[in-house]
Design a protein around this motif. Sequence first.
Motif, mmCIF file in Angstrom:
data_model
loop_
_atom_site.group_PDB
_atom_site.id
_atom_site.type_symbol
_atom_site.label_atom_id
_atom_site.label_comp_id
_atom_site.label_asym_id
_atom_site.label_seq_id
_atom_site.Cartn_x
_atom_site.Cartn_y
_atom_site.Cartn_z
ATOM 1 N N VAL A 11 100.958 22.000 62.472
ATOM 2 C CA VAL A 11 101.157 22.741 61.232
ATOM 3 C C VAL A 11 100.027 22.481 60.237
ATOM 4 O O VAL A 11 99.514 23.403 59.594
ATOM 5 C CB VAL A 11 102.521 22.401 60.603
ATOM 6 N N GLU A 12 99.621 21.227 60.128
ATOM 7 C CA GLU A 12 98.577 20.882 59.157
ATOM 8 C C GLU A 12 97.256 21.570 59.479
ATOM 9 O O GLU A 12 96.609 22.139 58.603
ATOM 10 C CB GLU A 12 98.384 19.365 59.122
ATOM 11 N N GLY A 13 96.868 21.525 60.751
ATOM 12 C CA GLY A 13 95.622 22.169 61.146
ATOM 13 C C GLY A 13 95.672 23.670 60.970
ATOM 14 O O GLY A 13 94.707 24.298 60.514
ATOM 15 N N LEU A 14 96.818 24.273 61.327
ATOM 16 C CA LEU A 14 96.948 25.719 61.194
ATOM 17 C C LEU A 14 96.976 26.136 59.733
ATOM 18 O O LEU A 14 96.461 27.187 59.356
ATOM 19 C CB LEU A 14 98.218 26.190 61.909
ATOM 20 N N THR A 15 97.583 25.297 58.883
ATOM 21 C CA THR A 15 97.615 25.591 57.455
ATOM 22 C C THR A 15 96.211 25.590 56.868
ATOM 23 O O THR A 15 95.857 26.443 56.052
ATOM 24 C CB THR A 15 98.496 24.574 56.714
ATOM 25 N N PHE A 20 107.042 26.431 67.156
ATOM 26 C CA PHE A 20 106.886 25.792 65.853
ATOM 27 C C PHE A 20 107.094 24.285 65.962
ATOM 28 O O PHE A 20 106.469 23.519 65.219
ATOM 29 C CB PHE A 20 107.871 26.387 64.843
ATOM 30 N N SER A 21 107.950 23.864 66.890
ATOM 31 C CA SER A 21 108.236 22.435 67.029
ATOM 32 C C SER A 21 107.058 21.659 67.612
ATOM 33 O O SER A 21 106.985 20.430 67.462
ATOM 34 C CB SER A 21 109.477 22.220 67.904
ATOM 35 N N VAL A 22 106.136 22.327 68.293
ATOM 36 C CA VAL A 22 104.982 21.641 68.887
ATOM 37 C C VAL A 22 103.680 22.043 68.207
ATOM 38 O O VAL A 22 102.600 21.662 68.660
ATOM 39 C CB VAL A 22 104.895 21.938 70.408
ATOM 40 N N ALA A 46 97.952 41.254 53.395
ATOM 41 C CA ALA A 46 98.106 42.420 54.261
ATOM 42 C C ALA A 46 99.066 42.136 55.407
ATOM 43 O O ALA A 46 99.830 43.014 55.822
ATOM 44 C CB ALA A 46 96.744 42.851 54.801
ATOM 45 N N PHE A 47 99.032 40.903 55.924
ATOM 46 C CA PHE A 47 99.878 40.558 57.055
ATOM 47 C C PHE A 47 101.100 39.751 56.651
ATOM 48 O O PHE A 47 101.788 39.178 57.508
ATOM 49 C CB PHE A 47 99.061 39.798 58.102
ATOM 50 N N GLY A 48 101.401 39.705 55.368
ATOM 51 C CA GLY A 48 102.622 39.082 54.895
ATOM 52 C C GLY A 48 102.697 37.595 55.138
ATOM 53 O O GLY A 48 103.777 37.050 55.362
ATOM 54 N N ILE A 49 101.543 36.908 55.077
ATOM 55 C CA ILE A 49 101.513 35.478 55.319
ATOM 56 C C ILE A 49 101.530 34.741 53.981
ATOM 57 O O ILE A 49 100.599 34.863 53.189
ATOM 58 C CB ILE A 49 100.256 35.068 56.119
ATOM 59 N N GLU A 50 102.581 34.003 53.732
ATOM 60 C CA GLU A 50 102.689 33.214 52.495
ATOM 61 C C GLU A 50 102.504 31.733 52.782
ATOM 62 O O GLU A 50 101.819 31.023 52.058
ATOM 63 C CB GLU A 50 104.048 33.462 51.848
ATOM 64 N N THR A 51 103.121 31.258 53.848
ATOM 65 C CA THR A 51 102.960 29.878 54.294
ATOM 66 C C THR A 51 103.396 29.803 55.746
ATOM 67 O O THR A 51 104.228 30.594 56.199
ATOM 68 C CB THR A 51 103.806 28.901 53.457
ATOM 69 N N ILE A 52 102.815 28.860 56.480
ATOM 70 C CA ILE A 52 103.274 28.609 57.840
ATOM 71 C C ILE A 52 103.668 27.149 58.002
ATOM 72 O O ILE A 52 103.849 26.667 59.120
ATOM 73 C CB ILE A 52 102.202 28.994 58.878
#
Length: 261
Positions: free
Chosen positions: A39-43, A34-36, A56-62
Amino acid sequence: MFETARYEASRRLRGTAALAGGIAVLVAFFVWYFSVLDVEGLTQAMESLPPAMLEAFGIETIATIEGFLAAEVYNFVWVLGLGLYFAYAAGGLIAGDVEHDRMDLLVSFPVSRSWLLIEKFSALLVPIIAVNIVVAAVVYGGAAAIGESIDLAHLVLVHALSIPYLLTCAAIGTVFSVIFDRADVAKRAAIGLVFALFLIKSVTANAEGYEWIQNVSPMNYYEPTPILIDGTYQLADVGVLLVVFTVLLIGSQVVFQRRDI
Protein backbone atom coordinates in the motif's frame (compact mmCIF):
# COMPACT_ATOMS: atom_id res chain seq x y z
CA MET A 1 -50.72 -9.14 -16.89
CA PHE A 2 -46.96 -9.38 -16.26
CA GLU A 3 -46.75 -12.66 -18.23
CA THR A 4 -44.20 -11.12 -20.57
CA ALA A 5 -42.19 -9.72 -17.67
CA ARG A 6 -42.10 -13.11 -15.93
CA TYR A 7 -41.11 -14.88 -19.16
CA GLU A 8 -38.36 -12.38 -19.97
CA ALA A 9 -37.10 -12.48 -16.39
CA SER A 10 -36.90 -16.28 -16.44
CA ARG A 11 -34.88 -16.12 -19.65
CA ARG A 12 -32.34 -13.90 -17.91
CA LEU A 13 -31.79 -16.11 -14.88
CA ARG A 14 -28.87 -18.06 -16.35
CA GLY A 15 -27.19 -14.92 -17.67
CA THR A 16 -27.77 -13.19 -14.35
CA ALA A 17 -26.11 -16.03 -12.47
CA ALA A 18 -23.11 -15.93 -14.83
CA LEU A 19 -22.83 -12.15 -14.57
CA ALA A 20 -23.13 -12.01 -10.79
CA GLY A 21 -20.81 -14.97 -10.34
CA GLY A 22 -18.16 -13.60 -12.68
CA ILE A 23 -18.09 -10.17 -11.10
CA ALA A 24 -18.16 -11.70 -7.61
CA VAL A 25 -15.04 -13.74 -8.41
CA LEU A 26 -13.30 -10.66 -9.83
CA VAL A 27 -14.21 -8.57 -6.79
CA ALA A 28 -13.11 -11.33 -4.42
CA PHE A 29 -9.73 -11.32 -6.16
CA PHE A 30 -9.37 -7.55 -5.69
CA VAL A 31 -10.30 -7.85 -2.02
CA TRP A 32 -7.69 -10.57 -1.53
CA TYR A 33 -5.13 -8.61 -3.54
CA PHE A 34 -5.48 -5.67 -1.17
CA SER A 35 -4.29 -7.91 1.66
CA VAL A 36 -0.96 -8.57 -0.10
CA LEU A 37 -0.57 -5.16 -1.69
CA ASP A 38 2.33 -2.82 -0.93
CA VAL A 39 0.00 0.00 0.00
CA GLU A 40 2.76 2.45 0.90
CA GLY A 41 4.63 1.98 -2.36
CA LEU A 42 1.47 2.18 -4.43
CA THR A 43 0.37 5.31 -2.58
CA GLN A 44 3.68 6.99 -3.39
CA ALA A 45 3.27 6.05 -7.05
CA MET A 46 -0.28 7.39 -7.02
CA GLU A 47 0.85 10.72 -5.55
CA SER A 48 3.18 11.19 -8.53
CA LEU A 49 0.26 11.05 -10.97
CA PRO A 50 -1.27 14.28 -12.29
CA PRO A 51 -4.30 15.43 -10.26
CA ALA A 52 -6.35 15.50 -13.45
CA MET A 53 -5.75 11.78 -13.97
CA LEU A 54 -6.66 10.97 -10.38
CA GLU A 55 -9.93 12.86 -10.65
CA ALA A 56 -10.73 11.47 -14.09
CA PHE A 57 -10.49 7.90 -12.81
CA GLY A 58 -12.12 8.56 -9.44
CA ILE A 59 -9.01 7.84 -7.39
CA GLU A 60 -9.06 9.51 -3.98
CA THR A 61 -6.94 7.10 -1.95
CA ILE A 62 -5.79 3.51 -2.15
CA ALA A 63 -4.48 3.32 1.40
CA THR A 64 -7.84 1.96 2.59
CA ILE A 65 -9.82 -0.92 1.20
CA GLU A 66 -12.72 1.43 0.46
CA GLY A 67 -10.53 3.70 -1.64
CA PHE A 68 -8.85 0.74 -3.35
CA LEU A 69 -12.13 -0.93 -4.30
CA ALA A 70 -13.63 2.39 -5.41
CA ALA A 71 -10.71 2.95 -7.77
CA GLU A 72 -10.27 -0.60 -9.04
CA VAL A 73 -13.82 -1.97 -8.98
CA TYR A 74 -16.58 0.58 -8.74
CA ASN A 75 -15.24 3.25 -11.09
CA PHE A 76 -14.52 0.73 -13.83
CA VAL A 77 -16.40 -2.53 -13.34
CA TRP A 78 -19.53 -0.77 -12.09
CA VAL A 79 -19.61 2.59 -13.83
CA LEU A 80 -18.12 1.54 -17.17
CA GLY A 81 -18.44 -2.23 -17.33
CA LEU A 82 -22.00 -2.63 -16.07
CA GLY A 83 -23.08 0.59 -17.77
CA LEU A 84 -21.99 -0.87 -21.11
CA TYR A 85 -23.49 -4.27 -20.29
CA PHE A 86 -26.99 -3.00 -19.52
CA ALA A 87 -26.98 -0.59 -22.45
CA TYR A 88 -26.03 -3.55 -24.67
CA ALA A 89 -28.64 -5.85 -23.12
CA ALA A 90 -31.40 -3.26 -23.48
CA GLY A 91 -30.42 -2.68 -27.12
CA GLY A 92 -31.91 -6.04 -28.01
CA LEU A 93 -35.18 -5.73 -26.09
CA ILE A 94 -37.32 -4.69 -29.05
CA ALA A 95 -34.96 -4.82 -32.01
CA GLY A 96 -34.22 -8.50 -31.38
CA ASP A 97 -37.90 -9.47 -31.65
CA VAL A 98 -38.40 -7.24 -34.70
CA GLU A 99 -35.36 -8.70 -36.46
CA HIS A 100 -36.44 -12.30 -35.83
CA ASP A 101 -40.12 -11.67 -36.73
CA ARG A 102 -41.43 -12.30 -33.22
CA MET A 103 -42.81 -8.82 -32.67
CA ASP A 104 -45.86 -9.36 -34.89
CA LEU A 105 -47.00 -12.10 -32.55
CA LEU A 106 -46.29 -10.09 -29.41
CA VAL A 107 -48.23 -7.01 -30.53
CA SER A 108 -51.18 -9.22 -31.48
CA PHE A 109 -51.73 -9.97 -27.79
CA PRO A 110 -54.30 -7.86 -25.87
CA VAL A 111 -51.65 -5.53 -24.46
CA SER A 112 -50.51 -2.10 -25.58
CA ARG A 113 -47.09 -1.55 -27.07
CA SER A 114 -46.23 0.79 -24.21
CA TRP A 115 -47.01 -1.84 -21.60
CA LEU A 116 -45.16 -4.49 -23.60
CA LEU A 117 -42.06 -2.30 -23.58
CA ILE A 118 -42.37 -1.73 -19.83
CA GLU A 119 -42.67 -5.47 -19.15
CA LYS A 120 -39.66 -6.32 -21.31
CA PHE A 121 -37.61 -3.55 -19.72
CA SER A 122 -38.61 -4.56 -16.18
CA ALA A 123 -36.94 -7.94 -16.71
CA LEU A 124 -33.60 -6.10 -16.57
CA LEU A 125 -34.26 -5.44 -12.90
CA VAL A 126 -33.44 -9.09 -12.23
CA PRO A 127 -29.73 -8.82 -13.14
CA ILE A 128 -29.46 -5.25 -11.85
CA ILE A 129 -30.72 -6.15 -8.37
CA ALA A 130 -29.05 -9.56 -8.24
CA VAL A 131 -25.57 -8.36 -9.13
CA ASN A 132 -25.80 -5.57 -6.55
CA ILE A 133 -26.85 -7.92 -3.76
CA VAL A 134 -24.31 -10.64 -4.58
CA VAL A 135 -21.33 -8.33 -5.01
CA ALA A 136 -22.17 -6.28 -1.93
CA ALA A 137 -22.20 -9.49 0.11
CA VAL A 138 -18.88 -10.61 -1.38
CA VAL A 139 -17.24 -7.25 -0.67
CA TYR A 140 -18.42 -7.14 2.93
CA GLY A 141 -17.65 -10.78 3.65
CA GLY A 142 -14.32 -10.69 1.81
CA ALA A 143 -13.17 -7.60 3.68
CA ALA A 144 -13.99 -9.27 6.99
CA ALA A 145 -12.11 -12.39 5.90
CA ILE A 146 -8.86 -10.46 5.38
CA GLY A 147 -9.23 -8.51 8.61
CA GLU A 148 -10.55 -5.30 7.09
CA SER A 149 -13.82 -3.53 7.74
CA ILE A 150 -16.11 -1.58 5.43
CA ASP A 151 -18.88 0.68 6.67
CA LEU A 152 -22.01 -1.32 5.86
CA ALA A 153 -24.15 1.80 5.36
CA HIS A 154 -21.66 3.19 2.83
CA LEU A 155 -21.54 -0.14 1.00
CA VAL A 156 -25.32 -0.35 0.82
CA LEU A 157 -25.47 3.24 -0.45
CA VAL A 158 -22.91 2.72 -3.23
CA HIS A 159 -24.92 -0.24 -4.52
CA ALA A 160 -28.39 1.22 -4.02
CA LEU A 161 -27.46 4.50 -5.71
CA SER A 162 -26.02 2.61 -8.67
CA ILE A 163 -29.49 1.34 -9.60
CA PRO A 164 -30.76 4.68 -11.03
CA TYR A 165 -27.48 4.96 -12.95
CA LEU A 166 -27.74 1.45 -14.41
CA LEU A 167 -31.41 2.01 -15.27
CA THR A 168 -30.39 5.14 -17.17
CA CYS A 169 -27.79 3.21 -19.15
CA ALA A 170 -30.40 0.54 -19.91
CA ALA A 171 -32.85 3.23 -21.00
CA ILE A 172 -30.24 4.53 -23.47
CA GLY A 173 -30.09 1.05 -24.98
CA THR A 174 -33.89 0.89 -25.10
CA VAL A 175 -34.07 4.08 -27.16
CA PHE A 176 -31.82 2.54 -29.80
CA SER A 177 -33.76 -0.71 -29.61
CA VAL A 178 -36.99 0.97 -30.73
CA ILE A 179 -35.24 3.01 -33.43
CA PHE A 180 -33.37 0.23 -35.23
CA ASP A 181 -34.70 -3.02 -36.68
CA ARG A 182 -31.47 -4.96 -36.17
CA ALA A 183 -30.42 -5.90 -32.66
CA ASP A 184 -26.69 -5.78 -33.41
CA VAL A 185 -26.94 -2.23 -34.69
CA ALA A 186 -28.97 -1.10 -31.67
CA LYS A 187 -26.58 -2.78 -29.23
CA ARG A 188 -23.48 -1.31 -30.83
CA ALA A 189 -24.99 2.15 -30.96
CA ALA A 190 -25.96 1.88 -27.29
CA ILE A 191 -22.53 0.81 -26.03
CA GLY A 192 -20.90 3.37 -28.32
CA LEU A 193 -22.90 6.21 -26.80
CA VAL A 194 -22.41 5.05 -23.21
CA PHE A 195 -18.66 4.72 -23.77
CA ALA A 196 -18.57 8.17 -25.37
CA LEU A 197 -20.38 9.61 -22.35
CA PHE A 198 -17.82 7.94 -20.07
CA LEU A 199 -14.99 9.53 -22.06
CA ILE A 200 -16.69 12.93 -21.88
CA LYS A 201 -16.82 12.68 -18.09
CA SER A 202 -13.20 11.49 -17.86
CA VAL A 203 -11.61 13.86 -20.37
CA THR A 204 -13.38 17.02 -19.24
CA ALA A 205 -12.92 16.37 -15.50
CA ASN A 206 -10.31 19.12 -15.25
CA ALA A 207 -10.74 20.90 -18.57
CA GLU A 208 -11.01 24.51 -17.49
CA GLY A 209 -13.93 26.23 -19.14
CA TYR A 210 -15.44 22.97 -20.36
CA GLU A 211 -16.58 21.42 -17.08
CA TRP A 212 -20.21 22.02 -18.06
CA ILE A 213 -19.94 19.34 -20.75
CA GLN A 214 -19.89 16.74 -17.97
CA ASN A 215 -23.53 17.52 -17.27
CA VAL A 216 -24.60 15.50 -20.32
CA SER A 217 -22.95 12.36 -18.94
CA PRO A 218 -24.86 10.11 -16.50
CA MET A 219 -21.47 9.22 -14.97
CA ASN A 220 -21.38 12.77 -13.61
CA TYR A 221 -24.32 11.95 -11.33
CA TYR A 222 -23.02 8.70 -9.85
CA GLU A 223 -19.57 8.84 -8.27
CA PRO A 224 -18.82 5.74 -6.18
CA THR A 225 -15.61 6.98 -4.52
CA PRO A 226 -17.04 9.61 -2.12
CA ILE A 227 -20.03 7.39 -1.40
CA LEU A 228 -17.95 4.37 -0.42
CA ILE A 229 -15.27 6.30 1.48
CA ASP A 230 -17.29 9.04 3.20
CA GLY A 231 -20.92 8.16 2.55
CA THR A 232 -21.42 11.51 0.84
CA TYR A 233 -23.78 11.91 -2.11
CA GLN A 234 -26.22 14.39 -3.57
CA LEU A 235 -29.92 13.56 -3.68
CA ALA A 236 -30.19 15.98 -6.58
CA ASP A 237 -27.90 13.71 -8.62
CA VAL A 238 -30.15 10.74 -7.92
CA GLY A 239 -33.11 12.86 -8.99
CA VAL A 240 -31.42 13.81 -12.25
CA LEU A 241 -30.75 10.17 -13.11
CA LEU A 242 -34.33 9.16 -12.32
CA VAL A 243 -35.69 12.02 -14.44
CA VAL A 244 -33.41 11.15 -17.37
CA PHE A 245 -34.32 7.47 -17.06
CA THR A 246 -38.03 8.30 -17.05
CA VAL A 247 -37.77 10.65 -20.03
CA LEU A 248 -35.78 8.13 -22.07
CA LEU A 249 -38.20 5.30 -21.27
CA ILE A 250 -41.27 7.41 -22.08
CA GLY A 251 -39.57 8.57 -25.28
CA SER A 252 -38.94 4.94 -26.19
CA GLN A 253 -42.63 4.17 -25.65
CA VAL A 254 -43.68 7.03 -27.91
CA VAL A 255 -41.33 5.95 -30.69
CA PHE A 256 -42.39 2.30 -30.35
CA GLN A 257 -46.08 3.20 -30.50
CA ARG A 258 -45.65 5.22 -33.67
CA ARG A 259 -43.24 3.05 -35.63
CA ASP A 260 -44.32 0.62 -38.33
CA ILE A 261 -43.34 -2.97 -37.62
